[in-house]
Design a protein around this motif. Structure first.
Motif, short mmCIF file in Angstrom:
data_model
loop_
_atom_site.label_atom_id
_atom_site.label_comp_id
_atom_site.label_asym_id
_atom_site.label_seq_id
_atom_site.Cartn_x
_atom_site.Cartn_y
_atom_site.Cartn_z
N ARG A 62 -3.60 6.08 3.65
CA ARG A 62 -3.56 7.33 4.27
C ARG A 62 -3.03 7.08 5.59
NH1 ARG A 62 -9.19 10.24 5.66
NH2 ARG A 62 -8.21 12.41 6.31
N ARG A 65 0.50 7.27 5.81
CA ARG A 65 0.78 8.65 5.28
C ARG A 65 2.14 8.44 4.27
NH1 ARG A 65 1.15 11.99 10.99
NH2 ARG A 65 -1.22 11.51 11.66
N LEU A 98 -2.29 13.39 -0.77
CA LEU A 98 -1.28 12.30 -0.47
C LEU A 98 -0.42 11.81 -1.70
CD1 LEU A 98 0.32 10.60 1.54
CD2 LEU A 98 -1.79 8.84 1.39
#
Length: 240
Positions: A62, A65, A98
């Protein structure tokens, strides 16, 4: 190592960790985005190689990204389910979003979107409906695999969208005999059972004669769907 010894002597680090979060944040802020992303990916690869839990690996994905390994999307999905055990719904949705952005397979993306919609249903019902509508559009274009149709029906039902749910089931009903996925057969059988509890059936079954047992169960359930849908609208039955 000389640099590490100097940091220890200054009281900034303990072993190989910063003693205060502010010091850690300052160092990270001084890094370029590409360098930070590379470090997070190196960390997630090491953790994955050591067999760490998905919820331990996912924060690095995360923070980066992005996903740079084939296992990354699945790790994010697994992490979402793990954090849900602690009722961290927003974090679970963030992991799944994501995963969806990084997933290259269209049908895998659809499965992730459905899961996101299910989690959004209570806190952001309009967002969940929007996802369902996107998936229905994909179905109309022939881009949605049959295995995703039953979860899509459940989404529309949860929002009282009877006509859309019926459209999805009708699309499945038109498939050749024997081509229906197992989940659809199961839902069809459930709808048939619910209808039999309420309708004055006779010994002669009104749907599906001359077909194999599983297809008959699925298509008969879809055949009674319009009656069931009308009863939902007038409040004679409810879906929880």
């Amino acid at each position: 190592m000389r640099g590490v010894r100097a940091l220890r002597a200054a009281g900034l680090v303990d072993d190989l960790s910063f003693r205060h979060p502010a010091a850690r944040a300052k160092v990270l802020d001084g890094m370029g985005p590409a360098h930070r992303r590379d470090l997070h990916h190196r960390a997630d690869s090491l953790l994955h190689g050591d067999g760490a839990q998905a919820s331990v690996i996912a924060p690095h994905l995360r923070a980066a990204r992005s996903v740079d390994q084939p296992w990354g999307v699945q790790v994010l999905q697994d992490a979402a389910e793990e954090v849900l055990a602690d009722d961290e719904v927003r974090l679970a949705i963030a992991y799944l979003e994501l995963a969806h952005r990084c997933c290259a397979d269209a049908q895998h993306c659809a499965a992730i979107r459905i899961r996101i919609a299910v989690l959004m249903r209570r806190r952001n019902p309009s967002g969940a409906e929007k996802i369902a509508e996107e998936l229905l559009h994909a179905l109309r274009l022939g881009r949605l695999a049959p295995r995703h149709c039953v979860p899509l029906v459940n989404l529309f039902l949860a929002h009282g969208r009877i006509e859309e749910a019926n459209e999805v089931l009708e699309a499945l009903r038109k498939r050749p005999a024997g081509a229906l996925p197992l989940a659809t057969v199961q839902v069809g059988a459930q709808l048939t059972y619910m209808a039999e509890l309420c309708l004055p059936w006779t010994d002669s079954h009104p749907y599906g004669h001359g077909q194999d047992h599983e297809t008959e169960a699925a298509q008969s359930g879809m055949g009674c769907w319009r009656v069931w849908g009308r009863w939902l609208r007038v409040g004679r039955i409810r879906v929880w």
